[in-house]
Write an enzyme that holds these catalytic residues in place. Structure first.
Site, short mmCIF file in Angstrom:
data_model
loop_
_atom_site.label_atom_id
_atom_site.label_comp_id
_atom_site.label_asym_id
_atom_site.label_seq_id
_atom_site.Cartn_x
_atom_site.Cartn_y
_atom_site.Cartn_z
N CYS A 175 34.17 37.83 33.20
CA CYS A 175 35.40 37.96 33.96
C CYS A 175 36.56 37.39 33.16
CB CYS A 175 35.29 37.25 35.30
SG CYS A 175 36.56 37.82 36.48
N LYS A 215 31.25 42.60 45.98
CA LYS A 215 31.85 41.27 45.99
C LYS A 215 33.07 41.30 46.91
CE LYS A 215 33.97 37.84 42.97
NZ LYS A 215 34.26 37.44 41.59
N GLU A 273 30.05 51.24 46.78
CA GLU A 273 30.19 50.44 45.56
C GLU A 273 28.85 50.33 44.84
OE1 GLU A 273 32.41 49.03 43.77
OE2 GLU A 273 34.21 48.69 44.95
N LYS A 301 27.74 39.34 47.18
CA LYS A 301 28.37 38.02 47.13
C LYS A 301 29.55 37.95 48.08
CE LYS A 301 31.00 35.33 43.85
NZ LYS A 301 31.73 35.35 42.62
C1 PBG Z 1 35.02 35.02 38.90
C2 PBG Z 1 34.05 34.48 39.87
C3 PBG Z 1 34.30 33.81 41.09
C4 PBG Z 1 33.05 33.40 41.55
C5 PBG Z 1 32.10 33.85 40.64
N1 PBG Z 1 32.75 34.54 39.63
C6 PBG Z 1 35.55 33.46 41.75
C7 PBG Z 1 36.40 34.48 42.34
O1 PBG Z 1 36.13 35.67 42.35
O2 PBG Z 1 37.48 34.05 42.77
C8 PBG Z 1 32.80 32.59 42.80
C9 PBG Z 1 31.55 31.79 42.78
C10 PBG Z 1 31.45 30.74 43.81
O3 PBG Z 1 32.32 30.55 44.69
O4 PBG Z 1 30.43 30.01 43.76
N2 PBG Z 1 35.64 36.19 39.23
#
Ligand code: PBG
Length: 326
Positions: free
Chosen positions: A118, A193, A231, A246
């Site tokens: 990311c 997500k 998705e 997630k």
């Molecule tokens: C990065 C990412 C995030 C999480 C995992 N990868 C944060 C977001 O999307 O803001 C969250 C993981 C967690 O809260 O344990 N994009």
């Protein structure tokens, strides 16, 4: 006269264990680790109590602790010293994640390293892609995301997990990996997500909160279930090997939806806010931490997940070993 009495099978511990429908193994657990750029770092993470930041040269401590609990798969997040508009720290050869991966794979070839792909920890605006005119621009971001994945795999990552939620990023990653000969490296896609308040502690931990706006133009709206399946199916088509849902706890219906409608392995991510909720409620004396941890993990597997990313991975593994779950 026959009577059906469900309590007969609950009368004895061994019988209860025997008729259990959900089996959980430590083989299915993944532990997140946070790596800070620098050296000799071992710093407790305040908002994720029980976890520490490591630097690439100290990460073996985190790995040793995981191995001591029989956890053999980790998910790495990087926290760079410098950020810029294009998140260049995310794909540079000597970036924090790349260094940590090299270090772990050299010392522990038997440990499987998954990397979060990311941009939000690396961009000065905290967004997961390239921003133009205050918008995260999908197709401009794709080559960057692909480049990040490739650099992780070149450093030795066993699997990449894109979490940016740009359309077509799985396809872009699959192509760049294949073009470079890494056709055997799997992609665990954060396929489903949601834009969630439960990422709160993580954004503090990873210093990745967006500096303006929110992530609602790329992460999903939590009212939607059919969209989750769209998705997921798109990501399968693009070449995802594992689908992730997630967060976990408020989205168990989505895990089940994917289980019933796809053949792919499913991973659920029990996110930072879920961990924090159990921890803090237990500290107030409102719930029993151990029991709540076990119950919520079992729920994820019962919903149909094949694997679980959890900040409780080590403790869960011990609970499995003791026979308290699974
Ligand atoms: C990065 C990412 C995030 C999480 C995992 N990868 C944060 C977001 O999307 O803001 C969250 C993981 C967690 O809260 O344990 N994009």
């Amino acid at each position: 006269m026959s009577t059906i009495r469900p309590r007969r099978l609950r009368s004895d511990l061994n019988i209860r264990n025997m008729v259990r429908e959900t089996r959980i193994s430590s083989k299915s657990l993944i532990l997140p680790l946070f790596i800070k750029e620098g050296s000799s770092i071992k710093e407790p993470i305040v908002t994720l109590e029980g976890h520490s930041y490591y630097s690439p040269d100290t990460v073996q401590e985190g790995i040793e602790q995981a191995l001591a609990c029989n956890i053999k798969t980790v998910l790495l997040f990087g926290i760079p010293k410098e950020k810029d508009d294009i998140g260049s720290g995310a794909y540079c050869e000597n970036g924090v994640v790349q260094q940590a991966v090299r270090h772990i794979k050299a010392m522990y070839p038997g440990v499987t390293v998954i990397t979060d792909v990311c941009m939000c920890e690396y961009t000065s605006n905290g967004h997961c892609g390239i921003v133009e005119n205050d918008r995260v621009v999908n197709d401009v971001s794709l080559p960057y995301i692909a480049k990040i994945a490739l650099s992780h795999v070149k450093a030795g990552a066993d699997m990449v997990a894109p979490s940016d939620m740009m359309d077509k990023r799985v396809k872009a990653i699959r192509k760049i990996l294949d073009d470079n000969g890494f056709y055997e490296t799997p992609i665990m896609s954060y396929a489903v997500k949601y834009s969630s308040a439960f990422y709160g502690p993580f954004r503090d931990v990873a210093k990745s909160a967006p500096s303006f706006g929110d992530r609602k133009t790329y992460q999903m709206d939590y009212h939607n279930r059919r969209e989750a399946l769209r998705e997921a199916l798109l990501d399968i088509e693009e070449g995802a090997d594992i689908l992730m849902v997630k967060p976990a706890m408020s989205y168990l219906d989505i895990v089940r939806e994917l289980r019933d409608n796809t053949q792919s392995p499913i991973c659920a991510y029990s996110v930072s806010g879920e961990y924090a909720m159990i921890k803090s409620a237990a500290q107030k004396g409102y719930i029993d931490e151990y029991a709540a941890m076990c119950e919520s993990a079992a729920g994820v597997f019962r919903a149909g997940a094949d694997m679980l990313i959890s900040y409780y991975a080590k403790e869960l593994s011990k609970a499995i070993e003791k026979g308290d779950i699974g």
